[in-house]
Design a protein around this motif. Sequence first.
Motif, PDB file in Angstrom:
ATOM      1  N   ALA A   1       0.830  -1.210   0.000  1.00 16.45           N
ATOM      2  CA  ALA A   1       0.000   0.000   0.000  1.00 16.45           C
ATOM      3  C   ALA A   1       0.863   1.258   0.000  1.00 16.45           C
ATOM      4  O   ALA A   1       0.551   2.243  -0.693  1.00 16.45           O
ATOM      5  CB  ALA A   1      -0.921  -0.016   1.222  1.00 16.45           C
ATOM      6  N   TRP A   2       1.969   1.230   0.750  1.00 14.98           N
ATOM      7  CA  TRP A   2       2.854   2.397   0.794  1.00 14.98           C
ATOM      8  C   TRP A   2       3.472   2.653  -0.577  1.00 14.98           C
ATOM      9  O   TRP A   2       3.558   3.805  -1.026  1.00 14.98           O
ATOM     10  CB  TRP A   2       3.941   2.173   1.829  1.00 14.98           C
ATOM     11  CG  TRP A   2       4.855   3.351   1.981  1.00 14.98           C
ATOM     12  CD1 TRP A   2       4.670   4.439   2.772  1.00 14.98           C
ATOM     13  CD2 TRP A   2       6.101   3.550   1.291  1.00 14.98           C
ATOM     14  NE1 TRP A   2       5.718   5.317   2.628  1.00 14.98           N
ATOM     15  CE2 TRP A   2       6.612   4.806   1.729  1.00 14.98           C
ATOM     16  CE3 TRP A   2       6.820   2.811   0.364  1.00 14.98           C
ATOM     17  CZ2 TRP A   2       7.819   5.311   1.256  1.00 14.98           C
ATOM     18  CZ3 TRP A   2       8.019   3.320  -0.106  1.00 14.98           C
ATOM     19  CH2 TRP A   2       8.515   4.550   0.335  1.00 14.98           C
TER      20      TRP A   2
ATOM     21  N   ILE B   1       3.838   5.839  -5.581  1.00 15.43           N
ATOM     22  CA  ILE B   1       3.814   5.950  -7.041  1.00 15.43           C
ATOM     23  C   ILE B   1       2.678   6.862  -7.488  1.00 15.43           C
ATOM     24  O   ILE B   1       2.843   7.703  -8.390  1.00 15.43           O
ATOM     25  CB  ILE B   1       3.688   4.554  -7.678  1.00 15.43           C
ATOM     26  CG1 ILE B   1       4.961   3.735  -7.415  1.00 15.43           C
ATOM     27  CG2 ILE B   1       3.435   4.660  -9.179  1.00 15.43           C
ATOM     28  CD1 ILE B   1       4.906   2.323  -7.944  1.00 15.43           C
ATOM     29  N   ALA B   2       1.519   6.724  -6.854  1.00 18.42           N
ATOM     30  CA  ALA B   2       0.388   7.587  -7.211  1.00 18.42           C
ATOM     31  C   ALA B   2       0.707   9.052  -6.926  1.00 18.42           C
ATOM     32  O   ALA B   2       0.372   9.944  -7.723  1.00 18.42           O
ATOM     33  CB  ALA B   2      -0.855   7.152  -6.437  1.00 18.42           C
TER      34      ALA B   2
ATOM     35  N   SER C   1       4.212  14.948 -10.545  1.00 14.31           N
ATOM     36  CA  SER C   1       5.321  15.068 -11.500  1.00 14.31           C
ATOM     37  C   SER C   1       4.851  14.820 -12.923  1.00 14.31           C
ATOM     38  O   SER C   1       5.624  14.358 -13.769  1.00 14.31           O
ATOM     39  CB  SER C   1       6.433  14.069 -11.132  1.00 14.31           C
ATOM     40  OG  SER C   1       6.851  14.227  -9.802  1.00 14.31           O
ATOM     41  N   GLU C   2       3.613  15.131 -13.182  1.00 14.08           N
ATOM     42  CA  GLU C   2       3.061  14.852 -14.507  1.00 14.08           C
ATOM     43  C   GLU C   2       3.782  15.642 -15.591  1.00 14.08           C
ATOM     44  O   GLU C   2       4.116  15.110 -16.654  1.00 14.08           O
ATOM     45  CB  GLU C   2       1.571  15.172 -14.511  1.00 14.08           C
ATOM     46  CG  GLU C   2       0.871  14.807 -15.814  1.00 14.08           C
ATOM     47  CD  GLU C   2      -0.622  15.045 -15.730  1.00 14.08           C
ATOM     48  OE1 GLU C   2      -1.304  14.805 -16.749  1.00 14.08           O
ATOM     49  OE2 GLU C   2      -1.100  15.467 -14.657  1.00 14.08           O
ATOM     50  N   LEU C   3       4.062  16.924 -15.323  1.00 19.28           N
ATOM     51  CA  LEU C   3       4.741  17.748 -16.323  1.00 19.28           C
ATOM     52  C   LEU C   3       6.150  17.234 -16.597  1.00 19.28           C
ATOM     53  O   LEU C   3       6.613  17.233 -17.748  1.00 19.28           O
ATOM     54  CB  LEU C   3       4.790  19.205 -15.849  1.00 19.28           C
ATOM     55  CG  LEU C   3       3.439  19.937 -15.768  1.00 19.28           C
ATOM     56  CD1 LEU C   3       3.632  21.338 -15.209  1.00 19.28           C
ATOM     57  CD2 LEU C   3       2.785  19.993 -17.146  1.00 19.28           C
ATOM     58  N   PHE C   4       6.833  16.789 -15.552  1.00 19.88           N
ATOM     59  CA  PHE C   4       8.202  16.286 -15.713  1.00 19.88           C
ATOM     60  C   PHE C   4       8.224  15.047 -16.600  1.00 19.88           C
ATOM     61  O   PHE C   4       9.001  14.963 -17.562  1.00 19.88           O
ATOM     62  CB  PHE C   4       8.787  15.977 -14.332  1.00 19.88           C
ATOM     63  CG  PHE C   4      10.126  15.308 -14.377  1.00 19.88           C
ATOM     64  CD1 PHE C   4      11.269  16.012 -14.723  1.00 19.88           C
ATOM     65  CD2 PHE C   4      10.242  13.957 -14.073  1.00 19.88           C
ATOM     66  CE1 PHE C   4      12.508  15.381 -14.765  1.00 19.88           C
ATOM     67  CE2 PHE C   4      11.472  13.324 -14.114  1.00 19.88           C
ATOM     68  CZ  PHE C   4      12.609  14.045 -14.460  1.00 19.88           C
TER      69      PHE C   4
ATOM     70  N   PRO D   1       7.216   0.186 -12.646  1.00 18.77           N
ATOM     71  CA  PRO D   1       7.274   1.628 -12.368  1.00 18.77           C
ATOM     72  C   PRO D   1       7.361   2.481 -13.627  1.00 18.77           C
ATOM     73  O   PRO D   1       6.818   3.594 -13.661  1.00 18.77           O
ATOM     74  CB  PRO D   1       8.533   1.776 -11.502  1.00 18.77           C
ATOM     75  CG  PRO D   1       9.355   0.579 -11.806  1.00 18.77           C
ATOM     76  CD  PRO D   1       8.396  -0.513 -12.105  1.00 18.77           C
ATOM     77  N   VAL D   2       8.034   1.976 -14.674  1.00 20.36           N
ATOM     78  CA  VAL D   2       8.137   2.756 -15.910  1.00 20.36           C
ATOM     79  C   VAL D   2       6.758   2.947 -16.535  1.00 20.36           C
ATOM     80  O   VAL D   2       6.406   4.049 -16.987  1.00 20.36           O
ATOM     81  CB  VAL D   2       9.106   2.063 -16.893  1.00 20.36           C
ATOM     82  CG1 VAL D   2       9.008   2.693 -18.278  1.00 20.36           C
ATOM     83  CG2 VAL D   2      10.533   2.168 -16.381  1.00 20.36           C
ATOM     84  N   ILE D   3       5.961   1.896 -16.566  1.00 22.49           N
ATOM     85  CA  ILE D   3       4.604   2.016 -17.108  1.00 22.49           C
ATOM     86  C   ILE D   3       3.757   2.939 -16.242  1.00 22.49           C
ATOM     87  O   ILE D   3       2.931   3.710 -16.747  1.00 22.49           O
ATOM     88  CB  ILE D   3       3.962   0.619 -17.225  1.00 22.49           C
ATOM     89  CG1 ILE D   3       4.662  -0.185 -18.328  1.00 22.49           C
ATOM     90  CG2 ILE D   3       2.474   0.718 -17.521  1.00 22.49           C
ATOM     91  CD1 ILE D   3       4.194  -1.619 -18.428  1.00 22.49           C
ATOM     92  N   ALA D   4       3.975   2.891 -14.920  1.00 26.93           N
ATOM     93  CA  ALA D   4       3.208   3.768 -14.030  1.00 26.93           C
ATOM     94  C   ALA D   4       3.521   5.237 -14.288  1.00 26.93           C
ATOM     95  O   ALA D   4       2.636   6.094 -14.209  1.00 26.93           O
ATOM     96  CB  ALA D   4       3.500   3.411 -12.575  1.00 26.93           C
TER      97      ALA D   4
END
Length: 408
Positions: free
Chosen positions: A250-251, A256-257, A263-266, A382-385
């Motif tokens: 869960a952590w 990641i969420a 960090s969407e713009l990055f 994590p890359v897909i996330a």
Amino acid sequence: MKQTAPNPLLQTDPDKIAALEAERRERVAEFVRTSPDYYATEFKKIGGSPKFIATFNMFAGLFGPIWFGARGLWKWALIFLIVETFAFVQMARGLFGDLAADAFERIASIEGTLALRKQQLQSAIEKGSDKVDVYKRTVASLEEAIGGYRLEAQQMEEQGLWIFLSGLAVLLAAKAVQSVMANTVLETRFSDWLSDRTLPAGLPIQHIFLSAVFAILIASAAMVHYSFPGAFPLLTEFPTDREIRLSGVAWVEDFIAWCVRNSELFFDGITFCIRAILDALELLFVKTPWMVIASFIILLTWLSAGNRTAIFSAAFLAYMGLFGFWEKAMTTLALLGTAACLSIAIGIPLGMFCARRPRLYSFVQPIMDFMQTMPAFVFMVPVIAFFGVGKPAAVIVTMIFGGTPVVR
């Protein structure tokens, strides 16, 4: 003319020989800290002969891996610890172990089946069923199997003494080898210490404590586990709790969420850069006439690797074209080319910077080792996330493997 210093090994002057011998004894005393006269004499025997000289070190034989660990000879300590642990386990199994436990478990299992088959046989006899003979044969077979396992259990119990004696023989042999090899190994360590004084000398307290605790812990745990299997679940199952796993998952999901939200713009910027290079290379490889690309690849192969490799390249290109894989192959080539370009653009400056900053490289090196040793699917999650599903994510995963050699 420059005069060279005389070789101390070729000295013939008794006074100089005595001085060299006294100096060597001082060095030995500084290195061993305990029993300097004994070790000076033994080291002189060992160092004065090109052949292996057998000497006897009683303390090395008695304390075994603890002695080697205390002296900083960790490689030998580990080897002898494994051998002695095996010997102690055999001795403990021979004296205290339930050697026939597996056989008795099988007997108990078969007895349960036998009781059921006897009930079925009795019921078949009462009803006059035609399966009476089948049940009789089954019961006889099970009783024969029980008899065989009882005999096996008896034989295993009788082997306890021999198992103990075999373990004792291994232990005595290991002790003898340690006693004979100890001084030779320590003399080699002494020679290394003479050229590198940063090596630990003497018997540091931390070495004694660490080697003693480690040896006793390993040997005790192995003896208890193999002599009394199942008696201590802690030795067979790692202590954990389901809530720890769930809370950890869960952590990670929450982290990641949070990264994706903040960090969407990055990540969009990185995706845009990758997509720009990828689209340009796809336009170059896919839209350019196949004859141009194939000729260019064959020419480069011929110039760099010779005729034979160029022929192989032409054959593989023809295979992809004839079977309809040309466009997919060029798309893959564009993807790999994008990953290669970005790996070079990032890896070379980072590698040059790390070469001038050893501390930074000591931080980056384990990260690169982790990146190269872990399977690709570990990084895909994590890359897909962060980057979504698509070609940019594939480029990132490829860069993880292709970028580390460039940095190194």
